[in-house]
Design an enzyme around this catalytic site. Structure first.
Site, mmCIF file in Angstrom:
data_model
loop_
_atom_site.group_PDB
_atom_site.id
_atom_site.type_symbol
_atom_site.label_atom_id
_atom_site.label_comp_id
_atom_site.label_asym_id
_atom_site.label_seq_id
_atom_site.Cartn_x
_atom_site.Cartn_y
_atom_site.Cartn_z
ATOM 1 N N ASN A 90 0.820 -1.199 0.000
ATOM 2 C CA ASN A 90 0.000 0.000 0.000
ATOM 3 C C ASN A 90 0.866 1.267 0.000
ATOM 4 O O ASN A 90 1.050 1.904 -1.035
ATOM 5 C CB ASN A 90 -0.949 -0.033 1.204
ATOM 6 N N ASP A 91 1.447 1.594 1.137
ATOM 7 C CA ASP A 91 2.215 2.844 1.242
ATOM 8 C C ASP A 91 3.360 2.931 0.240
ATOM 9 O O ASP A 91 3.695 4.009 -0.227
ATOM 10 C CB ASP A 91 2.786 2.986 2.660
#
Lengths: 113, 482
Positions: free
Chosen positions: B403-404
């Site tokens: 994600n990040d």
């Protein structure tokens, strides 16, 4: 050997060892950073030798107990660090190598964990 | 004569071990030579341990009557510690590797601290320098022991949330100062200064208690996401402690090996901190969880879901696919299924590469190990700097459980907590698919701008279930064509 010379020698040894470590480790590719870390775990397992020295020179129950503890931890550090590093490094294969059929057996551990 | 001979053999074996360690680590510069490297280093360790039994010919007069007992204790400790750790090390899951590294750091630190304790309690240190180095090594070793136990507990999920109270940093500093003060008292006590209220052994106990407490207090407030940096730091600490105790015991193998590990740990700490866009001081002394969350209002549009089989077919007819795996892939135990899918793509002449972010796993390089375990050849695995330019020409980027590390806000949004973090340029691919459990934010709680970008489609579901559908879809095509 006079004290001053001995001290300078030891400091030089530290500096050179740290420099060698920095250079050697800097050449390890990122893909191997986990085995590198467990491998350097294994290398500091050499502390077991110091533990043995301390235990052999122990003359009271307290010293013996702590010395035993030192050897116990040091031996675990060395043996465990070796076992996991060896296992991980054996998993890295090139695509032209024969496809790993035993790969399935290995993944069972993962599902349990 | 025997004493001198023993010392020469021990010295030779130790030097040999130190050389073999360096040689072994040097062979880790390529996955092809690395397996032989660890074996070479293992030989060095065996030689050093066997040779250290010759220390028996050099023991001090006080210890001589206890020799048989000490030999028995040594052999017992070697067998129990060695066999136990070997057994666990052969069995442990690759996903648990960060915990294992934390444990081994703690064990090494504990051993170094124990050596310091034996030297202090036995009054074996000679002169001021040796005493101070013993105390310093003991302090670092004890901090590494108790800190690593906490790090293990956090990584293993025994401790769920970081423990933070007001004034904690002040309390930590106070404990550190107290530890150093007690060390000062021990030095004074050994030098024969009177009026210190307690006996030297009592002060030594207090010293180790303070050091252990400091390790616990220092590690408790650090968040789970920062653990990779923490275990790297404890790796360096343990190396340093071993190196310092090597000086105390006048053993060059401990000095060299300890310093090499200390440097290695420091280097890995710097690499990890850089990849997370944090300074080391920031990890240790501030709390990641309290960083302000980005305002979700900044992003327009909505996430567009798509079907697993549509995504699979698109990839089957693409010419190049880059896969971005994150820890979520391992959490879903989907590495095997992913590689099965990749093999189908390869059979259809699609070029497939894996792109690994330095913090993709829970420690440096863990995702590479997890992929290798699933059978992915290492020449298909690429690191951030080597692959980031390839996204612009890739037909599809497939993001699974990450994600990040693919959030373009890190490049553009100054208000984002991850602004400035190096990211994988998955958003630059012509088409992006993201396999994700459901809508909503990832575990860091930061909104991902990629999910709202026009070239991105979401495939919702458990990674393993989605991959099974993708495999079926591509297999179905093959059957239709034949």
């Amino acid at each position: 050997m006079s004290f001053d010379i001995a001290m300078t020698g030891f400091v030089a040894l530290y500096v050179l060892a740290a420099f060698a470590g920095w250079v050697i480790i800097g050449n390890v590719p990122a893909i191997l950073h986990t085995p590198l870390m467990s491998g350097s775990n294994f290398v500091h397992g050499i502390v077991v030798v110091g533990g043995l020295f301390a235990l052999f020179n122990a003359s009271t129950h307290l010293e013996q107990a702590i010395g035993f503890f030192a050897v116990l931890l040091g031996a675990g550090n060395a043996a465990g660090g070796y076992a996991v590093t060896d296992r991980m490094l054996a998993m890295f294969k090139r695509s032209d190598a024969a496809p790993a059929h035993h790969g399935h057996a290995r993944v069972h551990h993962l599902k349990k964990g | 004569m025997l004493t001198l001979f023993s010392q020469i053999v021990i010295g030779g074996a130790d030097l040999c071990a130190a050389f073999l360690f360096m040689f072994g680590l040097k062979r880790m510069s390529s996955p092809a030579t690395a397996p032989s490297g660890i074996r070479v280093a293992g030989l060095g360790m065996i030689a050093a341990v066997l040779a250290s039994f010759l220390y028996l010919f050099t023991v001090n007069a006080a210890a001589r009557p206890h020799m048989l007992v000490n030999i028995g204790l040594a052999v017992t400790a070697l067998l129990i510690g060695g066999a136990g750790a070997w057994f666990v090390g052969r069995k442990v899951a690759m996903t648990a590797m960060p915990q294992m590294v934390a444990i081994y750091n703690g064990m090494g630190g504990g051993a170094a601290g124990s050596i310091a304790a034996v030297e202090l309690f036995g009054g074996h240190t000679q002169g001021l320098t040796q005493l101070i180095v013993t105390l310093l090594g003991g302090l670092i070793g004890a901090v590494s022991l108790s800190g690593s136990v906490i790090a293990w507990a956090k990584l293993d999920g025994v401790i769920k949330a970081p423990l933070r109270v007001k004034g904690q940093q002040f309390a930590n500093a106070a404990v550190m100062v107290a530890t150093l003060a007690v060390a000062g008292v021990i030095v004074a006590s050994v030098l024969g200064v009177g009026g210190l209220m307690l006996t030297t052994p009592t002060w030594i106990w207090i010293f180790f208690a303070c050091a252990l407490a400091f390790g616990i207090l220092m590690t408790l407030p650090i968040g789970g996401a920062d653990m990779p940096v923490v275990i790297s730091i404890y790796n360096a600490f343990t190396g340093l402690a071993v190196g310092l105790e090597g000086f105390v015991l006048q053993n060059p193998a401990l000095m060299i090996a300890g310093m090499v590990v200390g440097a290695a740990g420091l280097l890995l700490t710097v690499i990890m901190a850089k990849a997370m866009n944090r300074s080391i001081a920031n990890v240790l002394f501030t709390n990641f969880g309290t960083v302000a969350k980005a305002k979700p209002g900044a992003i327009k549009g909505s996430e567009r879901p798509t079907d697993a089989s549509d995504a699979a077919i698109k990839m089957r007819y693409a010419s190049s696919v880059i896969i971005v795996p994150g820890y979520g892939l391992a959490a879903a135990h989907a590495q095997q299924k992913l590689f099965e899918f990749v093999k189908l793509l390869l059979a259809a002449k699609v070029s497939v590469k894996f792109a690994i972010h330095p913090v993709a796993g829970r420690m440096p390089g863990q995702m590479d190990v997890l992929l290798a375990e699933a059978g992915v050849p290492y020449d298909m695995i690429f690191q951030l700097d080597d692959i980031n330019d390839d996204f612009a020409t890739a037909d599809v980027a497939l993001v699974i459980g990450a994600n990040d590390v693919v959030n373009p806000a890190a490049r553009t949004d100054k208000s984002s907590p991850i602004f400035g973090m190096p990211i994988l340029n998955a958003d630059k691919a012509k088409q992006v698919y993201v396999i994700k459990r459901g809508q909503g934010k990832g575990y860091s709680g930061i909104v991902n701008a990629l999910f709202y970008s026009p070239n991105c489609n979401m495939v919702y579901g458990d990674a393993q279930a989605v991959l099974v559908k993708m495999i079926e879809a591509v297999r179905g095509l093959g059957a239709a064509a034949a």
